[in-house]
Design an enzyme around this catalytic site. Structure first.
Site, PDB file in Angstrom:
ATOM      1  N   GLU A  27      42.555  32.451 -76.149  1.00 58.47           N
ATOM      2  CA  GLU A  27      41.801  31.885 -77.256  1.00 58.47           C
ATOM      3  C   GLU A  27      42.215  32.601 -78.525  1.00 58.47           C
ATOM      4  O   GLU A  27      42.292  33.826 -78.558  1.00 58.47           O
ATOM      5  CB  GLU A  27      40.312  32.130 -77.042  1.00 58.47           C
ATOM      6  CG  GLU A  27      39.696  31.255 -75.997  1.00 58.47           C
ATOM      7  CD  GLU A  27      39.559  29.819 -76.450  1.00 58.47           C
ATOM      8  OE1 GLU A  27      39.261  29.597 -77.623  1.00 58.47           O
ATOM      9  OE2 GLU A  27      39.762  28.937 -75.603  1.00 58.47           O
ATOM     10  N   CYS A  75      33.910  30.529 -81.092  1.00 56.55           N
ATOM     11  CA  CYS A  75      35.013  30.465 -80.159  1.00 56.55           C
ATOM     12  C   CYS A  75      34.692  29.558 -79.001  1.00 56.55           C
ATOM     13  O   CYS A  75      33.534  29.297 -78.703  1.00 56.55           O
ATOM     14  CB  CYS A  75      35.289  31.883 -79.703  1.00 56.55           C
ATOM     15  SG  CYS A  75      35.967  32.023 -78.093  1.00 56.55           S
ATOM     16  N   CYS A  78      33.358  31.753 -75.553  1.00 53.65           N
ATOM     17  CA  CYS A  78      32.324  32.786 -75.599  1.00 53.65           C
ATOM     18  C   CYS A  78      31.017  32.264 -76.177  1.00 53.65           C
ATOM     19  O   CYS A  78      30.215  33.038 -76.680  1.00 53.65           O
ATOM     20  CB  CYS A  78      32.759  33.952 -76.463  1.00 53.65           C
ATOM     21  SG  CYS A  78      34.368  34.550 -76.083  1.00 53.65           S
ATOM     22  N   HIS A  82      27.792  34.967 -77.620  1.00 57.70           N
ATOM     23  CA  HIS A  82      27.478  35.204 -79.031  1.00 57.70           C
ATOM     24  C   HIS A  82      26.043  34.781 -79.323  1.00 57.70           C
ATOM     25  O   HIS A  82      25.322  35.449 -80.063  1.00 57.70           O
ATOM     26  CB  HIS A  82      28.441  34.450 -79.944  1.00 57.70           C
ATOM     27  CG  HIS A  82      29.760  35.126 -80.074  1.00 57.70           C
ATOM     28  ND1 HIS A  82      29.890  36.356 -80.655  1.00 57.70           N
ATOM     29  CD2 HIS A  82      31.004  34.765 -79.689  1.00 57.70           C
ATOM     30  CE1 HIS A  82      31.168  36.729 -80.624  1.00 57.70           C
ATOM     31  NE2 HIS A  82      31.859  35.771 -80.030  1.00 57.70           N
ATOM     32  N   ARG A 509      34.326  39.318 -71.089  1.00 53.42           N
ATOM     33  CA  ARG A 509      35.487  40.122 -71.438  1.00 53.42           C
ATOM     34  C   ARG A 509      35.149  41.465 -72.052  1.00 53.42           C
ATOM     35  O   ARG A 509      36.051  42.185 -72.476  1.00 53.42           O
ATOM     36  CB  ARG A 509      36.463  39.344 -72.312  1.00 53.42           C
ATOM     37  CG  ARG A 509      35.842  38.638 -73.480  1.00 53.42           C
ATOM     38  CD  ARG A 509      36.761  37.596 -74.104  1.00 53.42           C
ATOM     39  NE  ARG A 509      37.194  36.575 -73.162  1.00 53.42           N
ATOM     40  CZ  ARG A 509      36.399  35.633 -72.644  1.00 53.42           C
ATOM     41  NH1 ARG A 509      35.135  35.576 -72.970  1.00 53.42           N
ATOM     42  NH2 ARG A 509      36.868  34.755 -71.809  1.00 53.42           N
ATOM     43  N   SER A 532      37.230  41.846 -77.856  1.00 59.32           N
ATOM     44  CA  SER A 532      38.661  41.918 -78.146  1.00 59.32           C
ATOM     45  C   SER A 532      38.940  42.745 -79.393  1.00 59.32           C
ATOM     46  O   SER A 532      40.089  43.131 -79.630  1.00 59.32           O
ATOM     47  CB  SER A 532      39.271  40.517 -78.254  1.00 59.32           C
ATOM     48  OG  SER A 532      39.099  39.844 -77.021  1.00 59.32           O
ATOM     49  N   CYS A 576      40.425  37.277 -76.086  1.00 59.89           N
ATOM     50  CA  CYS A 576      39.812  36.165 -76.785  1.00 59.89           C
ATOM     51  C   CYS A 576      39.775  36.569 -78.234  1.00 59.89           C
ATOM     52  O   CYS A 576      38.964  37.362 -78.641  1.00 59.89           O
ATOM     53  CB  CYS A 576      38.410  35.936 -76.249  1.00 59.89           C
ATOM     54  SG  CYS A 576      37.579  34.599 -77.076  1.00 59.89           S
ATOM     55  N   CYS A 579      38.207  33.041 -82.626  1.00 60.26           N
ATOM     56  CA  CYS A 579      38.149  32.189 -83.808  1.00 60.26           C
ATOM     57  C   CYS A 579      38.330  30.771 -83.326  1.00 60.26           C
ATOM     58  O   CYS A 579      37.419  30.171 -82.928  1.00 60.26           O
ATOM     59  CB  CYS A 579      39.132  32.566 -84.884  1.00 60.26           C
ATOM     60  SG  CYS A 579      40.529  33.477 -84.328  1.00 60.26           S
TER      61      CYS A 579
END
Lengths: 597, 162
Positions: A27, A75, A78, A82, A509, A532, A576, A579
């Site tokens: 991603e 994203c 995810c 979030h 992740r 990330s 990931c 964005c």
């Protein structure tokens, strides 16, 4: 010329520079630049986040109760994490207590996501780094059946079944439209599986593609809809009605039974397909238990997840404990306090942002997101094309988050090792069992293979826990509790003039944190530090390198122009680059390239 | 009874013209009841849209494109043309429409017909910004094209009175 970073890695800026842009099957947009020596061993690695994520800027001035709806659009994979970090940050800021049903339903949503996300990652984003799809065309279906039956009792394992899959695959490849199989390094010398193992894995790739559709039905049932399930500050937007009359669309026994049934099938699929495949594939790639470790044998961190009881933040209450390991000392777990201004800080010395404080780190509550793109004196752009960055100056849109000044690795491996060190029996049994089967020591976990194995084991743990949590929800409802939301502090007039909160979440992740400042009922500051960002981190003012950069060092490559080895290690993190853009390029304009400079 | 039809808007609504796909879904669903069609804001879910895509007999997709036309140009692409146009191109997203449809084909559950209505983007850099006026103006044309496609598939578009 070589130098050693403060966190103990040797960097050599040898003459050959290789740029891979973008890294595929992730991603967002990640570029990796490497220096390789004359034996094609990686001696310097530079992780470049090539897109700006200005979400924090968008949220300023908005109603904090709406923030989850914005952040879940960051994203494509995810979304839920979030949203959950966001509602938790608002609940923390305003002191809102959560009903137990809401806590359990959120846990079910998250456990479902772990199972689905890990499964999809393994088969659809990562397996093709180990599985040569074209080699599967040469497999003997009879021998494939024998192999499959020797490792699992999964019912779809006859020679006829594998023959059918092979025919389907032959037709698909023959059509010339490779779809998800294009951009593969098929035939690369680093592929080690026999054709039969490749065919078995491709068959399960297809089954997993079909099966993951089932798992997300849980999100649709509990979140109202999918994609983009609904969330709520103070609870879950999901009424419970066990009497069969009243609220339309409420969660009833029939729907709960459906959730339970899907949870059971998810567990079965992971136990009988994912785990046997993982162990079978891993047994051919044991050399990767000594490659790609990077930071993992030194610094690991988890924020903790899956509270058994609502409103209890103690570590004993968490299914996955919180903590940090520093300097590879497995005898000691360090406390993680997201509100301590001296613990989590972000640095922007090497990232394309501007801090008023210059090179000092900022705690996310005081964080600033101001874009500042400057290539650096040795960076090169020719005809609008980025040739190379200059990592001695600013070189990435990913900041450098640090815990007590240290670069950390986050993700399933970090969570499992921290739970192991914390003495969690369920995790210890799972990890020790897998190590025994593969006949490798605990230190084998600190590798590319270890990261990939940890994700599978965690999926197995999550699926088992999912089934249990659905039972817990049944039990709680049966005890007469049907409350799913606390609306006491819903009205902004009940809020203080100034409130600060942190919402954390262990995303599939890794560690995810949202820091919020609410002033006069509106968002005054909002900062997300995503998993990330930790793993793809740019360098900090002291020169410490992050997890991706560290993990790539020392990796031998067969052919730098076909960088399969780099994909293996980077994908093992399940990157990931939060964005997500959806624009298409015109025909023939290759946006992906590997440049050997 | 028309076969199951999915109208899917993809893109990121936080990012100026990138959000035109979901916006078109919003407007279409405000204007019409379309029995037999499901209208979905697919966001940037990529492969996670496979469950609904694989169940559709016919698929109409709205998305922002960058094909070198003047901003606001509306393009309508059918089935094979979609592959031809996007072959070799890699979106920044790991699972493009190409991968999504390829995966559906791989499991033998792909829509029989696919039409993509793309709107050439003007601004895709403005985080948190609205759709540009150019693209907003093009939305009517995109909707007209969508209406024609859906009617051609035998669906009725019933104007909402509210």
């Amino acid at each position: 010329m070589s130098r050693t970073t403060p966190n103990g890695f040797v960097l050599e800026e040898t003459s050959r520079r290789v740029a891979i842009d973008p890294i595929t099957r992730i991603e967002g947009h990640l570029r990796i630049e490497l220096n390789v020596d004359d034996k094609n061993v990686i001696r310097n690695a530079v992780s470049v986040g090539a897109m700006w994520r200005g979400l924090e800027v968008i949220l300023q001035g908005r109603d904090p109760r709406d923030a989850w709806a914005f952040v879940q659009r960051i994203c494509g994979v995810c979304t839920g994490v979030h949203a959950i970090a966001s509602v938790r940050s608002v609940e923390d800021a305003l002191g809102i207590e959560l009903p137990q049903n809401a806590n359990l339903i959120r846990n079910i949503m998250m456990l479902t996501l772990y199972a689905q996300d890990h499964l999809v990652h393994f088969y659809h984003l990562h397996a093709l780094d180990w599985v040569d799809v074209l080699s599967a065309l040469r497999a003997s279906p009879v021998e494939t059946a024998a192999l499959a039956q020797s490792i699992s009792s999964w019912s779809k394992s006859s020679a006829g079944y594998f023959k059918d899959v092979q025919t389907k695959l032959t037709n698909f490849v023959g059509s010339g439209q490779l779809g998800p199989f294009r951009n593969g390094y098929w035939g690369h010398a680093a592929y080690k599986l026999p054709p039969e193992a490749n065919l078995m894995a491709v068959a399960h790739y297809l089954e997993a593609l079909d099966f993951q559709r089932e798992i997300v039905k849980i999100h649709a049932i509990l979140g109202g809809k999918n994609p983009h399930p609904h969330w709520l500050v103070g609870g879950v937007p999901c009424a419970i009605n066990v009497h069969g009359t009243g609220a339309v669309g409420a969660l009833n026994i029939e729907r709960l039974n459906m959730v339970r049934e899907i949870a059971n099938r998810t567990r079965e699929f992971i136990d009988q397909v994912y785990i046997p495949d993982l162990l079978a594939i891993a047994s051919f790639y044991k050399d990767w238990a000594a490659i790609g470790g990077g930071l993992s044998s030194k610094n690991l961190m988890s924020y903790g997840e899956f509270p058994s009881h609502a409103n209890n933040s103690s570590n004993d209450n968490l299914g996955m404990p919180r903590g940090a390991i520093l300097g590879g000392d497995l005898s000691r777990l360090h406390e993680v306090d997201l509100k301590d201004p001296a613990q989590v800080q972000e640095f922007a010395s090497h990232a394309w942002y501007k801090y008023p404080s210059g090179n000092e780190g900022l705690h996310p509550w005081d964080g600033v997101t101001e874009c500042d793109f400057r290539l650096g004196s040795k960076g090169k752009i020719e005809q609008d094309r980025l040739i190379n960055v200059d990592e001695s100056e600013k070189y990435s849109y990913v900041k450098a988050p640090r815990y007590k000044g240290e670069a950390m690795e986050v993700g399933p491996l970090a969570r499992l090792v921290i739970a192991y060190v914390a003495g969690r029996k369920d995790i210890k049994e799972l990890v020790d069992g897998a190590l025994r089967k593969l006949d490798v020591p605990l230190t084998a976990l600190f590798s590319t293979l270890g990261r990939t194995a940890a994700r599978g084991l965690e999926a197995q743990w999550a699926a088992a826990r999912l089934v249990e949590t659905v039972d817990d929800l049944f039990a709680n409802i049966r005890n007469g509790d049907i409350n799913t939301a606390n609306t006491e502090k819903w009205e902004p007039k009940t809020w203080p003039t100034l409130a600060k909160g942190v919402g954390s979440c262990e995303a599939p992740r890794g560690a995810l944190g949202h820091w919020i400042v609410i002033r006069d009922q509106k968002i005054a500051n909002y900062q997300c530090v995503v998993p990330s960002t930790w793993n793809a981190s740019s360098r900090d003012p002291k020169g410490n390198i992050g997890a991706y950069e560290a993990a790539l060092l020392g990796t031998p490559m067969v052919d730098p122009e076909r960088p399969l080895e780099v994909l293996r290690t980077i994908h093992s993190f399940d990157p990931c680059l939060a964005c997500a853009t959806h624009l298409y390029g015109p025909d023939g304009a290759p946006l992906a390239s590997v440049d050997v400079l | 009874m028309p076969s199951p039809c999915l109208v899917l808007g993809v893109g990121i609504t936080l990012w100026a013209d990138e959000g035109v796909g979901p916006r078109l879904i919003e407007v279409l669903s405000q204007r019409f009841d379309i029995p037999g069609a499901e209208l979905v804001d697919g966001g940037t879910q990529g492969l996670y849209l496979l469950p609904i895509v694989s169940e559709a007999e016919r698929l109409l997709v709205f998305d922002a494109v960058r094909l070198g036309h003047a901003p606001g140009t509306v393009v309508v692409l059918q089935d094979g043309e979609i592959d031809t146009v996007f072959r070799g191109a890699l979106s920044l997203h790991q699972t493009t429409l190409h991968d999504l449809l390829g995966s559906a084909r791989l499991i033998g559950q792909n829509p029989r017909q696919v039409v993509l209505i793309g709107v050439e983007a003007e601004d895709t850099e403005n985080w948190g910004g609205n759709i540009t006026i150019t693209v907003a103006r093009a939305m009517e044309e995109a909707l007209r094209q969508a209406e024609a496609v859906l009617r051609g598939w035998g669906l009725s578009l019933i104007a909402r009175s509210d």
